[in-house]
Design a protein around this motif. Structure first.
Motif, PDB file in Angstrom:
ATOM      1  N   GLY A  62       0.588  -1.270   0.136  1.00  0.00           N
ATOM      2  CA  GLY A  62      -0.352  -0.204  -0.165  1.00  0.00           C
ATOM      3  C   GLY A  62       1.129   1.260   0.332  1.00  0.00           C
ATOM      4  N   ILE A  63       1.811   1.039  -0.081  1.00  0.00           N
ATOM      5  CA  ILE A  63       2.937   2.190  -0.124  1.00  0.00           C
ATOM      6  C   ILE A  63       2.367   3.206  -1.304  1.00  0.00           C
ATOM      7  CG2 ILE A  63       5.093   3.115   0.158  1.00  0.00           C
ATOM      8  CD1 ILE A  63       6.218   0.583   1.407  1.00  0.00           C
ATOM      9  N   PRO A  64       2.543   2.901  -2.830  1.00  0.00           N
ATOM     10  CA  PRO A  64       2.334   4.605  -3.048  1.00  0.00           C
ATOM     11  C   PRO A  64       0.573   4.604  -2.974  1.00  0.00           C
ATOM     12  CG  PRO A  64       2.674   2.141  -4.044  1.00  0.00           C
ATOM     13  CD  PRO A  64       2.795   1.883  -2.864  1.00  0.00           C
ATOM     14  N   GLU A  65      -0.147   4.508  -1.920  1.00  0.00           N
ATOM     15  CA  GLU A  65      -1.328   4.872  -1.767  1.00  0.00           C
ATOM     16  C   GLU A  65      -0.849   6.235  -0.434  1.00  0.00           C
ATOM     17  OE1 GLU A  65      -4.165   2.000  -0.529  1.00  0.00           O
ATOM     18  OE2 GLU A  65      -3.273   1.001  -1.441  1.00  0.00           O
ATOM     19  N   VAL A  66       0.339   6.325   0.218  1.00  0.00           N
ATOM     20  CA  VAL A  66       0.605   6.661   1.411  1.00  0.00           C
ATOM     21  C   VAL A  66       0.882   8.428   1.099  1.00  0.00           C
ATOM     22  CG1 VAL A  66       1.489   6.641   3.530  1.00  0.00           C
ATOM     23  CG2 VAL A  66       0.673   4.957   2.744  1.00  0.00           C
ATOM     24  N   LEU A  67       1.660   8.262   0.369  1.00  0.00           N
ATOM     25  CA  LEU A  67       2.131   9.817   0.206  1.00  0.00           C
ATOM     26  C   LEU A  67       2.020  10.464  -0.933  1.00  0.00           C
ATOM     27  CD1 LEU A  67       5.646   9.898   1.885  1.00  0.00           C
ATOM     28  CD2 LEU A  67       3.873  10.822   3.316  1.00  0.00           C
ATOM     29  N   PRO A  68       1.596  12.024  -1.262  1.00  0.00           N
ATOM     30  CA  PRO A  68       2.122  12.419  -3.025  1.00  0.00           C
ATOM     31  C   PRO A  68       2.871  12.334  -3.814  1.00  0.00           C
ATOM     32  CG  PRO A  68       2.284  14.317  -1.243  1.00  0.00           C
ATOM     33  CD  PRO A  68       1.138  12.672  -0.428  1.00  0.00           C
ATOM     34  N   GLU A  69       2.817  12.240  -4.975  1.00  0.00           N
ATOM     35  CA  GLU A  69       3.997  11.731  -5.633  1.00  0.00           C
ATOM     36  C   GLU A  69       5.499  12.809  -5.443  1.00  0.00           C
ATOM     37  OE1 GLU A  69       0.847  11.944  -6.923  1.00  0.00           O
ATOM     38  OE2 GLU A  69       1.052  10.262  -7.854  1.00  0.00           O
ATOM     39  N   ASP A  70       4.574  14.281  -5.196  1.00  0.00           N
ATOM     40  CA  ASP A  70       6.014  15.038  -4.969  1.00  0.00           C
ATOM     41  C   ASP A  70       6.771  15.084  -3.506  1.00  0.00           C
ATOM     42  OD1 ASP A  70       3.804  16.115  -4.005  1.00  0.00           O
ATOM     43  OD2 ASP A  70       3.990  17.605  -4.440  1.00  0.00           O
ATOM     44  N   LEU A  71       6.582  14.081  -2.993  1.00  0.00           N
ATOM     45  CA  LEU A  71       7.335  13.826  -1.397  1.00  0.00           C
ATOM     46  C   LEU A  71       7.489  12.877  -1.695  1.00  0.00           C
ATOM     47  CD1 LEU A  71       4.035  15.123   1.562  1.00  0.00           C
ATOM     48  CD2 LEU A  71       6.239  16.342   0.426  1.00  0.00           C
ATOM     49  N   ILE A  72       7.922  11.646  -2.094  1.00  0.00           N
ATOM     50  CA  ILE A  72       8.332  10.438  -2.014  1.00  0.00           C
ATOM     51  C   ILE A  72       8.942   9.803  -3.321  1.00  0.00           C
ATOM     52  CG2 ILE A  72       5.739   8.960  -2.832  1.00  0.00           C
ATOM     53  CD1 ILE A  72       6.714   6.871  -0.755  1.00  0.00           C
ATOM     54  N   THR A  73       9.837   9.359  -3.174  1.00  0.00           N
ATOM     55  CA  THR A  73      10.487   8.885  -4.681  1.00  0.00           C
ATOM     56  C   THR A  73      10.120   7.325  -4.508  1.00  0.00           C
ATOM     57  OG1 THR A  73      11.786  10.309  -4.655  1.00  0.00           O
ATOM     58  CG2 THR A  73      12.900   8.930  -5.595  1.00  0.00           C
ATOM     59  N   LEU A  74       9.410   6.767  -5.008  1.00  0.00           N
ATOM     60  CA  LEU A  74       9.559   4.868  -4.879  1.00  0.00           C
ATOM     61  C   LEU A  74      10.466   4.381  -5.810  1.00  0.00           C
ATOM     62  CD1 LEU A  74       5.347   5.288  -5.140  1.00  0.00           C
ATOM     63  CD2 LEU A  74       6.646   4.451  -3.091  1.00  0.00           C
ATOM     64  N   CYS A  75      10.962   3.489  -5.509  1.00  0.00           N
ATOM     65  CA  CYS A  75      11.682   2.326  -5.901  1.00  0.00           C
ATOM     66  C   CYS A  75      11.360   1.268  -6.479  1.00  0.00           C
ATOM     67  CB  CYS A  75      13.459   2.875  -5.887  1.00  0.00           C
ATOM     68  SG  CYS A  75      13.902   4.568  -5.090  1.00  0.00           S
ATOM     69  N   GLU A  76      11.964   0.025  -7.473  1.00  0.00           N
ATOM     70  CA  GLU A  76      11.568  -1.372  -7.496  1.00  0.00           C
ATOM     71  C   GLU A  76      12.779  -1.951  -6.259  1.00  0.00           C
ATOM     72  OE1 GLU A  76       8.923  -2.348  -9.523  1.00  0.00           O
ATOM     73  OE2 GLU A  76       9.220  -0.257 -10.154  1.00  0.00           O
ATOM     74  N   PRO A  77      11.927  -2.642  -5.617  1.00  0.00           N
ATOM     75  CA  PRO A  77      13.061  -3.517  -4.527  1.00  0.00           C
ATOM     76  C   PRO A  77      13.726  -3.876  -5.509  1.00  0.00           C
ATOM     77  CG  PRO A  77      10.724  -4.793  -5.475  1.00  0.00           C
ATOM     78  CD  PRO A  77      11.057  -3.334  -5.714  1.00  0.00           C
ATOM     79  N   THR A  78      14.559  -3.587  -5.923  1.00  0.00           N
ATOM     80  CA  THR A  78      16.469  -3.956  -6.520  1.00  0.00           C
ATOM     81  C   THR A  78      17.344  -2.710  -5.646  1.00  0.00           C
ATOM     82  OG1 THR A  78      16.129  -3.052  -8.282  1.00  0.00           O
ATOM     83  CG2 THR A  78      15.420  -4.921  -7.764  1.00  0.00           C
ATOM     84  N   VAL A  79      18.530  -3.650  -5.788  1.00  0.00           N
ATOM     85  CA  VAL A  79      19.433  -2.596  -4.486  1.00  0.00           C
ATOM     86  C   VAL A  79      19.768  -1.459  -5.843  1.00  0.00           C
ATOM     87  CG1 VAL A  79      21.918  -2.574  -4.697  1.00  0.00           C
ATOM     88  CG2 VAL A  79      20.878  -4.648  -3.531  1.00  0.00           C
ATOM     89  N   ARG A  80      19.940  -1.664  -7.461  1.00  0.00           N
ATOM     90  CA  ARG A  80      19.643  -1.177  -8.479  1.00  0.00           C
ATOM     91  C   ARG A  80      18.743   0.235  -8.325  1.00  0.00           C
ATOM     92  NH1 ARG A  80      20.334  -3.038 -14.085  1.00  0.00           N
ATOM     93  NH2 ARG A  80      22.479  -4.067 -13.301  1.00  0.00           N
ATOM     94  N   SER A  81      17.639   0.093  -8.201  1.00  0.00           N
ATOM     95  CA  SER A  81      16.990   1.102  -8.227  1.00  0.00           C
ATOM     96  C   SER A  81      16.769   1.776  -6.449  1.00  0.00           C
ATOM     97  CB  SER A  81      15.395   0.047  -8.516  1.00  0.00           C
ATOM     98  OG  SER A  81      14.252   1.484  -8.528  1.00  0.00           O
ATOM     99  N   LEU A  82      17.128   1.077  -6.046  1.00  0.00           N
ATOM    100  CA  LEU A  82      16.861   2.232  -5.109  1.00  0.00           C
ATOM    101  C   LEU A  82      18.282   3.237  -4.862  1.00  0.00           C
ATOM    102  CD1 LEU A  82      15.422  -0.648  -2.445  1.00  0.00           C
ATOM    103  CD2 LEU A  82      14.904   1.670  -2.819  1.00  0.00           C
ATOM    104  N   CYS A  83      19.706   2.715  -5.978  1.00  0.00           N
ATOM    105  CA  CYS A  83      20.078   3.151  -5.407  1.00  0.00           C
ATOM    106  C   CYS A  83      20.259   4.799  -6.166  1.00  0.00           C
ATOM    107  CB  CYS A  83      21.852   3.045  -6.007  1.00  0.00           C
ATOM    108  SG  CYS A  83      22.729   1.877  -4.445  1.00  0.00           S
ATOM    109  N   ALA A  84      19.499   4.072  -7.542  1.00  0.00           N
ATOM    110  CA  ALA A  84      20.041   5.184  -8.440  1.00  0.00           C
ATOM    111  C   ALA A  84      18.502   5.980  -7.622  1.00  0.00           C
ATOM    112  CB  ALA A  84      18.432   4.679  -9.796  1.00  0.00           C
ATOM    113  N   GLY A  85      16.858   6.333  -7.313  1.00  0.00           N
ATOM    114  CA  GLY A  85      15.908   6.883  -6.942  1.00  0.00           C
ATOM    115  C   GLY A  85      17.339   7.665  -5.822  1.00  0.00           C
ATOM    116  N   LEU A  86      18.210   6.799  -4.861  1.00  0.00           N
ATOM    117  CA  LEU A  86      18.739   7.802  -4.160  1.00  0.00           C
ATOM    118  C   LEU A  86      19.507   8.754  -4.334  1.00  0.00           C
ATOM    119  CD1 LEU A  86      19.402   5.431  -0.775  1.00  0.00           C
ATOM    120  CD2 LEU A  86      18.221   6.653  -0.828  1.00  0.00           C
TER     121      LEU A  86
END
Lengths: 444, 294
Positions: A304-328
């Motif tokens: 349910g995480i995508p429902e919780v915060l509006p898009e501009d307050l959260i950076t959503l990533c796929e659950p992989t190291v690469r995607s999370l690193c890119a987002g960070l």
């Protein structure tokens, strides 16, 4: 076995009429019994949900009881629960969490006693393995004649409807909440010469700590001013310690161990970015707490995480190291260029999104609605069990329902309801405490 | 019963919690469960491919039968321990040669063990078994024969159940230990110490080395694999038939059901598979994260 804790109560006729005059919205007051295996002093999402919700319902003039226990089996909890329900004149039984054995027990007995029932599901479940097949069957049986179900997110609602084969219209979505006054930003606590990523979660597999173990070396090699602050305890702490050891990051990765709820804010305000690596999550209060403290939130796109915060307050990533690193990396770059909104502005946006007051109002609507519904009499309950839960489990639990009913008849004969003492509501001598409460409480 | 209020159709519902929406809490939108996916990434089985895979199970069953047949012959004195030992040794050498031949075609460089190390292990095992065979012979003397037989049957069953049919090289420790335990039990009921030694050598050949060779054949010569499996099954049924007709009939029934009927059921029942996935599933970590640790 039963450890009973009275959270509080206000339910004298005078207070009822007063608060009814004041609000005019709620026609009646309910006597609610919250049942779960999880309660303070243990810490967790369910515990604080029950506690905060109970507090707000009490403010609204309902009477809330609390029941907690461990290791119960089907029948022996009936005498005790009956005693509680009768003495406290309970009208609605509200059970929490599908992991709680006592919640299921209480739902079962409450229906036998003819009380209205509400169930709140706090977690997501899969469908693939044997353990989920069994728990889902139990949930089907438990919820097939429950009046109303509450879920904490739309994804959780879809999950619960599928697991328990429910009519989606008796399932309401009421999110969790965060007390915004507990989580205020304080940018002066941030060390100026570094960027700090905060992680606060139990260190277990489901929270994606293995991913975190991959992210830490990857990013620390690229950004020499990056620090990690990790709060929480669990078996996966070993992974983080090994990573820290191997890459010599002792001064940049701090493991704080288990945190008390009151210390969480102190950790959050030291960071710039809040990272959540969960692999499954029904609602995730942690990211709301992080955002409320003015942090940039980076999280996995699960549950349910995508429902919780509006898009501009959260950076959503796929659950992989690469995607999370890119987002960070993206957020770190933004942080360096100073193009992120100020913590105060983030806090002011988040603080009104999820309040317990709102949760209590919406839960109250559920109680109002449920109180008007009829509880299935035994014959229709048996028919419903057998038609809804399959021939084997349905018949088995129909038999249990009959036994439970006979047991109840025996108990009523041994100790009739009219001989039971009614609990005196704690309003203090001459309603003194109640007066104090009215003066001191601005609201919740 | 319906939702609490009539939603205004002008504003579309959004699957978000952070925004107040003019819908009741129990509102059910058209898009409810739209992310539900069924039978994602399901494998379509072909009957003969499954039969071929099931052949491994069948031949392992036959291996157990062959081992029991040899034991029966030994117990009745129809087979001399010397014959069994020398035959086993010859088979082992032939198998070793075959194994090396199949290895050299592909992954010879990744194989670190030398011939010297292999012969050392073999010599070590043989000398220890030979030295301890008098001890093993008297190991179960104080236990009744019925108990020994029951124990052996149970252990051989455990071997068959716990055998790692997907990756049989090396055979799993539980299955190998169960098989060797059963072999020691049975071998201790034989008339002499040399019998025990020969029987244990044979057990090691059948339960430890043969699966490795067969796996190599399956990987590198799939055409021959089917033939070998059929050969072992025929050998098992024939051997058991020479001692007990009923046993042979039971074994062949078991083989038919395992290799032909069970795959048929699997393929047929695939139609009823109804696996649901959605955003509530726990995410899987597919990456190899151990590179960060080691």
């Amino acid at each position: 076995m039963g450890q009973r804790r009275k959270v509080g109560s206000t339910n004298t006729p005078s207070s009822q009429s007063e608060s009814a005059d004041a609000s005019k919205v709620h026609s009646r007051k309910h006597n609610i019994c919250m049942v779960s295996d999880f309660f303070y002093p243990n810490m967790g999402g369910v515990e604080s949900h029950i506690y905060q919700l109970s507090q707000c319902l009490i403010e609204k003039g309902h009477k809330v009881m609390y029941n907690q226990s461990t290791a119960t089996t089907c029948f022996h909890s009936l005498p005790l629960l009956r005693c509680v329900f009768v003495r406290e004149r309970i009208t609605v039984v509200h059970a929490h969490s599908s992991f709680s054995a006592m919640a299921h027990d209480a739902l079962f007995h409450a229906k036998t006693l003819g009380l209205n029932t509400v169930f709140t599901d706090h977690s997501l479940f899969g469908f693939a393995d044997v353990s989920s097949v069994l728990t889902n069957k139990l949930l089907t049986v438990s919820l097939c004649d429950t009046n109303h179900i509450v879920c904490v997110s739309y994804t959780s609602k879809e999950n619960t409807v599928l697991r328990a084969a429910l009519n989606p219209e008796i399932v309401s979505v009421i999110p969790n909440a965060v007390d915004p006054t507990d989580f205020t930003p304080d940018p002066s606590q941030r060390p100026p010469d570094r960027i700090t990523i905060v992680v606060i979660s139990r260190l277990v597999y489901r929270k994606g700590i293995d991913l975190l173990g991959g992210i830490i070396p990857e990013l620390c090699l690229k950004h020499p001013d990056l620090h990690f602050l990790i709060g929480g305890e669990g078996p996966k702490r070993l992974v983080l310690e090994e990573v820290r050891e191997k890459y010599q990051l002792h001064d940049r990765v701090r493991l704080l161990g288990a945190l008390e709820h009151k210390d969480v804010r102190g950790v959050l305000v030291q960071g710039h970015i809040f990272l959540n690596t969960s692999l499954t999550e029904a609602f995730c209060m942690a990211i709301v707490e992080g955002a409320s403290c003015g942090l940039q939130v980076v999280s996995t796109r699960v549950g349910g995480i995508p429902e919780v915060l509006p898009e501009d307050l959260i950076t959503l990533c796929e659950p992989t190291v690469r995607s999370l690193c890119a987002g960070l990396e993206k957020v770190i770059a933004k942080q360096r260029s100073g193009s992120v909104p100020s913590p105060t502005s983030i806090h002011s946006r988040v603080k009104n999104l999820y309040t317990w007051k709102n949760v209590a109002e919406r839960t109250e609507k559920v109680y109002d609605r449920v109180a008007g519904e009829e509880v299935l009499p035994l014959d229709r309950r048996l028919r419903r069990l057998r038609s809804h839960c399959g021939p084997v489990a349905g018949s088995l639990f129909a038999l249990f329902a009959v036994l439970d009913f006979l047991f109840l008849l025996l108990l009523r004969w041994l100790a009739p309801d009219r001989h039971m003492d009614m609990a005196v509501d704690a309003t203090g001598p001459n309603g003194l405490w109640k007066e104090n409460r009215k003066n001191s409480d601005a609201g919740c | 019963m319906g939702p609490d209020g009539a939603p205004s159709q002008s504003v579309p519902w959004r699957k978000v919690l952070w925004e107040w929406q003019p819908f009741p809490d129990n509102y059910v939108d058209q898009r409810f469960l739209e992310e539900l996916r069924r039978n994602e990434g399901i494998r379509q089985y072909r009957y003969w491919a499954v039969v071929k895979e099931a052949g491994f199970v069948g031949q392992q069953l036959s291996c157990v039968a062959i081992f029991i047949t040899l034991w029966l012959y030994m117990e009745q004195g129809l087979l001399a321990p010397e014959t069994l030992f020398w035959t086993s040794l010859t088979c082992a050498l032939l198998g070793y040669g075959l194994y090396q031949a199949l290895t050299s075609q592909t992954e010879s460089c990744s194989d670190h063990r030398t011939h010297l190390a292999d012969s050392q292990s073999a010599a070590l095992f043989l000398s220890f078994t030979f030295g301890f065979s008098p001890v093993l012979k008297t190991l179960t003397e104080s236990v009744s024969t019925d108990t020994v037989y029951a124990m052996s049957a149970l252990m051989l069953l455990a071997h068959l159940v716990s055998f790692p049919y997907a990756h049989p090289s090396p055979p799993g420790s539980l299955s190998l230990n169960a098989a060797l335990f059963a072999s020691v039990c049975l071998a201790s009921r034989l008339p002499g110490a040399l019998h025990t030694f020969a029987m244990l050598t044979c057990a090691l050949l059948v339960f430890a080395l043969w699966p490795c060779l067969l796996q190599r054949i399956r990987a590198n010569a799939p055409g021959q694999f089917t033939g070998v499996c059929v050969g072992v099954c025929v050998g098992g049924v024939g051997g058991l038939g020479s001692q007990s007709l009923g046993g042979a009939v039971l074994l062949s029934l078991a083989l038919v059901s395992v290799t032909l009927i069970c795959p048929l059921l699997l393929v047929r029942l695939q139609r009823h598979k109804d696996n649901i996935h959605g955003p509530w599933d726990e995410a899987e970590i597919r990456e190899d994260l151990s590179r960060f640790l080691h």
